[in-house]
Design a protein around this motif. Structure first.
Motif, PDB file in Angstrom:
ATOM      1  N   TYR A 245      -7.675  -5.853   1.974  1.00 26.65           N
ATOM      2  CA  TYR A 245      -8.550  -5.207   2.944  1.00 26.65           C
ATOM      3  C   TYR A 245      -9.466  -6.257   3.558  1.00 26.65           C
TER       4      TYR A 245
ATOM      5  N   LEU B   1      -3.120   4.402   6.317  1.00 24.85           N
ATOM      6  CA  LEU B   1      -4.175   4.243   5.314  1.00 24.85           C
ATOM      7  C   LEU B   1      -5.504   4.817   5.792  1.00 24.85           C
ATOM      8  N   CYS B   2      -5.780   4.737   7.070  1.00 24.40           N
ATOM      9  CA  CYS B   2      -6.969   5.399   7.610  1.00 24.40           C
ATOM     10  C   CYS B   2      -6.929   6.886   7.274  1.00 24.40           C
TER      11      CYS B   2
ATOM     12  N   THR C 184     -11.506   1.196   9.245  1.00 26.78           N
ATOM     13  CA  THR C 184     -10.103   1.002   9.635  1.00 26.78           C
ATOM     14  C   THR C 184      -9.844   1.598  11.008  1.00 26.78           C
TER      15      THR C 184
ATOM     16  N   PHE D  20      -6.244  -3.205   7.053  1.00 27.68           N
ATOM     17  CA  PHE D  20      -5.442  -3.669   5.927  1.00 27.68           C
ATOM     18  C   PHE D  20      -4.345  -4.622   6.385  1.00 27.68           C
TER      19      PHE D  20
ATOM     20  N   ASP E 161       0.540   0.545   9.152  1.00 28.00           N
ATOM     21  CA  ASP E 161      -0.173   0.525   7.875  1.00 28.00           C
ATOM     22  C   ASP E 161      -1.582   1.072   8.032  1.00 28.00           C
ATOM     23  N   ASN E 162      -2.269   0.627   9.066  1.00 28.08           N
ATOM     24  CA  ASN E 162      -3.663   0.999   9.233  1.00 28.08           C
ATOM     25  C   ASN E 162      -3.814   2.456   9.639  1.00 28.08           C
TER      26      ASN E 162
ATOM     27  N   PRO F  96       0.835  -1.201   0.000  1.00 26.59           N
ATOM     28  CA  PRO F  96       0.000   0.000   0.000  1.00 26.59           C
ATOM     29  C   PRO F  96       0.875   1.258   0.000  1.00 26.59           C
TER      30      PRO F  96
ATOM     31  N   CYS G 133      -7.023   3.485  -4.244  1.00 23.47           N
ATOM     32  CA  CYS G 133      -7.843   3.288  -3.054  1.00 23.47           C
ATOM     33  C   CYS G 133      -9.048   2.402  -3.351  1.00 23.47           C
TER      34      CYS G 133
ATOM     35  N   VAL H 109      -5.194   8.334   4.825  1.00 23.10           N
ATOM     36  CA  VAL H 109      -5.313   8.524   3.380  1.00 23.10           C
ATOM     37  C   VAL H 109      -6.774   8.513   2.941  1.00 23.10           C
ATOM     38  N   TYR H 110      -7.525   7.517   3.405  1.00 21.93           N
ATOM     39  CA  TYR H 110      -8.935   7.423   2.992  1.00 21.93           C
ATOM     40  C   TYR H 110      -9.744   8.593   3.560  1.00 21.93           C
TER      41      TYR H 110
ATOM     42  N   ALA I   8       0.890   4.402   0.894  1.00 21.47           N
ATOM     43  CA  ALA I   8       0.192   5.458   1.630  1.00 21.47           C
ATOM     44  C   ALA I   8       0.856   6.818   1.475  1.00 21.47           C
TER      45      ALA I   8
END
Length: 677
Positions: free
Chosen positions: A245, A276-277, A299, A252, A272-273, A208, A236, A279-280, A210
């Motif tokens: 996911y 990515l949380c 997430t 993730f 990671d989470n 990922p 995404c 990012v989203y 990110a």
């Protein structure tokens, strides 16, 4: 009988406490013992959720014959790479230089002075795939040490000398921070590496991206580049639909073993989470995507549900492996499904449409006919979303009865800083006070348990409410500061801004050179064979780039030229790497975007609930790296809020660049328009 690791707090070291190997933790005593006995050191580095670390432990370190050979001819030292990233970084650089690759478990043979001379990663118990058996390696190193010691120590000295000369210097003749031209070159480089068919960058294994996505979102916000936004949206979307996911519980996995995001390496990492949380959540902020909102919240909920500790922090990871329910131990056992298992959980009537929706087939997409749950994009609209949501909840409940993956419950300062930032922002965006409370609790744990010397110094880890003994490294100071700054922006609680400032003063005083070079360890840290430094982003933002970002944000709140100057100088390396390796300098590029945009400084004055609409409008701005200060006139010590008044007694917002502000407003709509300009 337990070995010396039984007294350690690291879950990874404790996994080896019952080995017949006479392990030592990393310590001066271990190397003194090697000198006394006249034997080399075997350094084995891994982490608790590492699949191949578990495999090598079962095959070799639990084997009596291997242990006997090791104990007789070596001093064996076991290191948790997450607890001692400095040790890992120094010797991983040597492994990669010697072999062209790296990974964990990392296996390095050292002289009693800590100088490396033979390298590898996983070794099997018998020769396999061109790899020698681990016992063959031990016998070969033992013979070389006994018969050709002078040659071995000469090689070790040359390797150490070469490593010590690999320093990064940003002298006076170096370029300054990246400008618009370098940002355009980075965008072009990412476009060339973009996988238009499946999202993401490069091929298998696919991680990922990110930090690159954060850069692209900021670049879109500053320039309006639709190409940048399209790469974020496509990536995404693909990740959210893929097996990487967790379609039932959110969150993730570490990476995908294929280029299509189907089969993950199932371990789930806090960092990671957290990344990515965020990012989203930022993608939702830019586009209003319902999918991005859902994934950000799921997430965040995964982190709080699965990784929160009783002390208020967040555990490091969940294992990839778990009990398969039949006496075995297998990767992904907790997460994968067969059609028969779906039928048992849902009944035959609901199992068939669920199998179609989640991509579960008789052949399977994983091992043994099992499938990783996905949400494939068939191009057809979802006809019964309510039924699918019901199936998801029922499968989640059924899965909860399976043996769960083990949890590495040590609390890492840096990764908790990333989680604090993600949860604070996600909670603020979506009116989830519980997520903000979780961020605040983690920040309190870092402040109370991980901090000493009047707030100036950090420890790397804690576990079960007890601080570890390893000193914090640059990423700990930088990411904790990032988390504190995000929490201040959301809550207006000035303690967090002050704590960030104290830590960032330590960054300047202990980690930074005059020319903007940053080191991963403090100038008074334990001396290794070299002082590690690395500006490139990998699984997490490098300490170098994370520090640049936090320093820049703090300067925007306070007007401190000292912090801004260090941030600006340190970004010289981003300018040098922007066109050559944009995938590996993503957070540095994101910070560069913030510098190009100012960053913008928003002072919001007033008291809740009247001030909430203005505060929310400021937080929802996508302007790169914008900082938001919240307070009451005359009561705040934050420089950005000083000497600013309410208009006609109403909550008021000021948008500033370097403390020079546009006309204040009391209306969220013009504030939003000003931040978009």
């Amino acid at each position: 009988m337990a070995n010396r690791l039984a007294d350690e707090t690291s879950p990874y070291l404790l996994q080896h406490a019952e080995n017949p190997v006479d392990w030592w933790p990393w310590s001066p005593a271990a190397f003194e013992e090697a000198r006394r006995r006249g034997v080399p050191v075997l350094l084995s580095v891994g982490y608790a959720s590492c699949h191949w670390c578990h495999v090598m432990a079962r095959e070799s370190f639990e084997d009596e014959a291997t242990a006997e050979l090791l104990n007789a001819h070596f001093v064996a030292v076991k290191v948790d790479r997450e607890e001692r990233p400095d040790v890992d970084a120094v010797y991983m650089e040597a492994v990669q230089a010697a072999t062209g690759q790296g990974g964990w478990p990392m296996t390095v043979f050292l002289t009693p002075d800590g100088e490396p001379f033979y390298f590898g990663t996983y070794f099997p118990p018998v020769p396999r795939h061109s790899m020698p058996a681990f016992q063959q390696v031990l016998e070969g190193v033992r013979a070389a040490w006994q018969d050709r010691r002078g040659e071995v120590t000469d090689v070790a000295s040359r390797i150490t000398r070469d490593l010590s000369e690999r320093t990064i210097a940003l002298g006076a003749g170096e370029p300054g921070p990246p400008g618009a031209e370098e940002m355009g070159a980075a965008l072009l480089g990412l476009t060339r590496e973009f996988d238009a068919a499946h999202g993401g960058f490069g091929g298998a294994p696919k991680f990922p991206p990110a930090m690159a996505l954060e850069f692209l979102l900021r670049h879109h916000a500053r320039t309006g580049s639709e190409g940048a936004l399209q790469m974020v949206e496509a990536t995404c979307e693909a990740m959210a639909r893929g097996g990487i996911y967790d379609q039932l519980g959110g969150g993730f996995a570490r990476y995908s073993v294929d280029a299509e995001w189907i089969v993950p390496h199932f371990e789930k990492m806090l960092y990671d989470n957290a990344l990515l949380c965020r990012v989203y959540a930022h993608l939702w902020r830019s586009t209003g995507s319902e999918q991005a909102r859902r994934v950000a919240l799921e997430t965040a909920d995964f982190m709080v549900r699965e990784l929160a500790t009783s002390e208020g922090g967040f555990a490091s990871a969940l294992d990839a492996d778990s009990d398969d329910g039949e006496g075995g131990h297998a990767e992904g056992a907790y997460y994968v499904w067969t059609p028969a298992q779906l039928a048992a959980a849902l009944g035959p009537e609901d199992a068939a449409p669920a199998a179609s929706a989640f991509g579960v087939t008789e052949e399977g997409t994983f091992e043994g006919g099992a499938s990783v749950l996905q949400l494939p994009d068939t191009g057809e609209p979802l006809t019964d979303a309510t039924r699918l949501d019901s199936a998801r909840k029922r499968l989640f409940e059924a899965r909860a009865s399976r043996p769960r993956p083990a949890r590495d419950d040590k609390v890492v300062t840096a990764w908790n800083g990333l989680a604090i930032a993600a949860l604070a922002e996600t909670g603020a965006y979506f009116d989830r006070d519980d997520l903000v409370d979780a961020a605040r609790a983690a920040a309190r744990l870092l402040a109370d348990l991980h901090t000493h010397d009047e707030g100036r110094r950090l420890v790397r880890t804690s576990r079960d409410g007890a601080p570890g003994t390893s000193a914090g490294v640059l990423e700990d100071y930088a990411d904790a500061s990032e988390g504190y700054l995000a929490l201040y922006a959301v809550t207006g609680e000035e303690e967090w801004l002050q704590r960030a400032g104290t830590l960032l003063d330590t960054v300047i005083d202990r980690f930074a050179a005059e020319d903007g070079t940053l080191y991963d360890t403090a100038d008074d840290a334990e001396r290794l064979i070299r002082r590690p430094q690395d500006p490139t982003d990998n699984a997490v933002p490098s300490g170098w780039n994370a520090a640049a970002g936090a320093l820049l944000s703090y300067a925007a709140y306070t007007g401190e030229d000292r912090h801004r100057d260090v941030a600006s100088r340190s970004l010289g390396v981003v300018r040098a790497l922007a066109s050559r390796a944009p995938r590996f300098i993503g957070w540095g590029l994101a910070v560069g975007e913030a510098l190009l945009d100012g960053p913008r400084e928003v002072a919001v004055l007033g008291t809740p609930p009247e001030v909430t609409p203005l505060h929310r409008a400021a937080l929802l701005s996508a302007a790169p790296g914008a900082v938001v200060a919240l307070g009451t006139p005359g009561e705040s010590s934050v420089p950005l809020l000083r000497d600013r008044d309410l208009i006609n007694g109403s909550p008021t917002a000021y948008v500033c660049h370097h403390f020079i502000c546009t006309a204040p407003t009391t209306d969220p709509t013009p504030l939003t328009e000003t931040m978009r300009a």
